[in-house]
Structure formats: C-alpha cells, structure tokens
Write a protein that holds these residues in place. Structure first.
Motif, PDB file in Angstrom:
ATOM      1  N   ILE A  63       0.965  -1.287  -0.010  1.00 57.63           N
ATOM      2  CA  ILE A  63      -0.015  -0.001   0.198  1.00 57.63           C
ATOM      3  C   ILE A  63       1.084   1.255   0.024  1.00 57.63           C
ATOM      4  O   ILE A  63       0.895   2.264  -1.009  1.00 57.63           O
ATOM      5  CB  ILE A  63      -1.080  -0.138   1.279  1.00 57.63           C
ATOM      6  N   ASP A  64       1.867   1.229   0.885  1.00 60.33           N
ATOM      7  CA  ASP A  64       2.901   2.368   0.903  1.00 60.33           C
ATOM      8  C   ASP A  64       3.546   2.708  -0.312  1.00 60.33           C
ATOM      9  O   ASP A  64       3.922   3.854  -0.825  1.00 60.33           O
ATOM     10  CB  ASP A  64       3.667   2.172   2.019  1.00 60.33           C
ATOM     11  N   GLN A  65       3.797   1.707  -1.177  1.00 60.67           N
ATOM     12  CA  GLN A  65       4.603   1.851  -2.481  1.00 60.67           C
ATOM     13  C   GLN A  65       3.674   2.043  -3.615  1.00 60.67           C
ATOM     14  O   GLN A  65       4.006   2.042  -4.860  1.00 60.67           O
ATOM     15  CB  GLN A  65       5.283   0.558  -2.650  1.00 60.67           C
ATOM     16  N   ASP A  66       2.311   1.981  -3.166  1.00 59.33           N
ATOM     17  CA  ASP A  66       1.140   2.088  -4.303  1.00 59.33           C
ATOM     18  C   ASP A  66       1.160   0.920  -5.131  1.00 59.33           C
ATOM     19  O   ASP A  66       1.091   1.092  -6.513  1.00 59.33           O
ATOM     20  CB  ASP A  66       1.612   3.392  -5.163  1.00 59.33           C
ATOM     21  N   LEU A  67       1.359  -0.084  -4.633  1.00 57.20           N
ATOM     22  CA  LEU A  67       1.626  -1.265  -5.482  1.00 57.20           C
ATOM     23  C   LEU A  67       0.258  -2.429  -5.545  1.00 57.20           C
ATOM     24  O   LEU A  67       0.273  -3.675  -5.852  1.00 57.20           O
ATOM     25  CB  LEU A  67       2.753  -2.141  -5.222  1.00 57.20           C
ATOM     26  N   LEU A  68      -0.726  -1.548  -4.976  1.00 58.31           N
ATOM     27  CA  LEU A  68      -2.122  -2.582  -4.785  1.00 58.31           C
ATOM     28  C   LEU A  68      -3.050  -1.425  -5.629  1.00 58.31           C
ATOM     29  O   LEU A  68      -2.853  -0.426  -5.885  1.00 58.31           O
ATOM     30  CB  LEU A  68      -2.625  -2.434  -3.332  1.00 58.31           C
ATOM     31  N   PRO A  69      -4.130  -2.230  -6.510  1.00 58.64           N
ATOM     32  CA  PRO A  69      -5.075  -1.630  -7.145  1.00 58.64           C
ATOM     33  C   PRO A  69      -5.982  -0.519  -6.260  1.00 58.64           C
ATOM     34  O   PRO A  69      -6.215  -0.778  -5.031  1.00 58.64           O
ATOM     35  CB  PRO A  69      -6.021  -2.761  -7.639  1.00 58.64           C
ATOM     36  N   HIS A  70      -6.342   0.447  -6.927  1.00 55.04           N
ATOM     37  CA  HIS A  70      -7.241   1.413  -6.224  1.00 55.04           C
ATOM     38  C   HIS A  70      -8.502   0.752  -6.530  1.00 55.04           C
ATOM     39  O   HIS A  70      -8.835   0.437  -7.646  1.00 55.04           O
ATOM     40  CB  HIS A  70      -6.945   2.904  -6.892  1.00 55.04           C
ATOM     41  N   VAL A  71      -9.529   1.451  -5.870  1.00 51.38           N
ATOM     42  CA  VAL A  71     -10.894   0.875  -5.645  1.00 51.38           C
ATOM     43  C   VAL A  71     -11.554   1.321  -7.164  1.00 51.38           C
ATOM     44  O   VAL A  71     -12.196   0.555  -7.807  1.00 51.38           O
ATOM     45  CB  VAL A  71     -11.798   1.294  -4.760  1.00 51.38           C
ATOM     46  N   ALA A  72     -11.063   2.354  -7.538  1.00 56.79           N
ATOM     47  CA  ALA A  72     -11.475   3.023  -8.757  1.00 56.79           C
ATOM     48  C   ALA A  72     -11.113   2.407  -9.941  1.00 56.79           C
ATOM     49  O   ALA A  72     -11.542   2.490 -10.858  1.00 56.79           O
ATOM     50  CB  ALA A  72     -10.964   4.621  -8.734  1.00 56.79           C
TER      51      ALA A  72
END
Length: 74
Positions: A63-72
C-alpha cells in the motif's frame, strides 16, 4: 489522477522483503503479475498470529509503495 495500478508491475525482494517467495506469473512470454507468498514452511493460517502479522506487513508495504489496485481501478 493516479497512474497504472501496481498489479502488473514485477515485484522484487525490495518491494516485499518479508515475503517468503515471489513467483512471477506469465501469459505466454508476457509478465502479468506476481504471486506473493507470505510463509513457505507450513500452510498459511489466518488464525496463526505470526502468519497474519507477516501478511499484514507485506500488504502495508505494498500500500505504501502504491503497488495495490485502487478501488476506482477495479
């Protein structure tokens, strides 16, 4: 606006140092994702506190590295 979701990025040990293993997923010759294995010595159990701690630590780092998809993006 956010960039491309991190799902298709090749993960390395630097992205998930707590992972027991990182397994690339290929479709023919194209990389399509990475399986993140949290524990390798026994089957994962969500009732085992150490297993849950490791999994949460890996997810938090992603999450901190922005390596998971965003809900949108789902």
């Amino acid at each position: 606006m956010r960039g491309t979701p991190g799902l298709l990025k090749t993960l390395t040990v630097q992205h998930a140092p707590d992972a027991g293993a990182l397994i690339p997923v290929m479709d023919a010759k194209k990389h399509i994702g990475t399986i993140v294995v949290s524990v390798t010595d026994v089957p994962f159990s969500d009732t085992e506190p150490e297993h849950a701690r490791i999994a949460n630590q890996i997810e938090g780092r992603r999450i901190d590295q922005d390596l998971l998809p965003h809900v949108a993006d789902l």
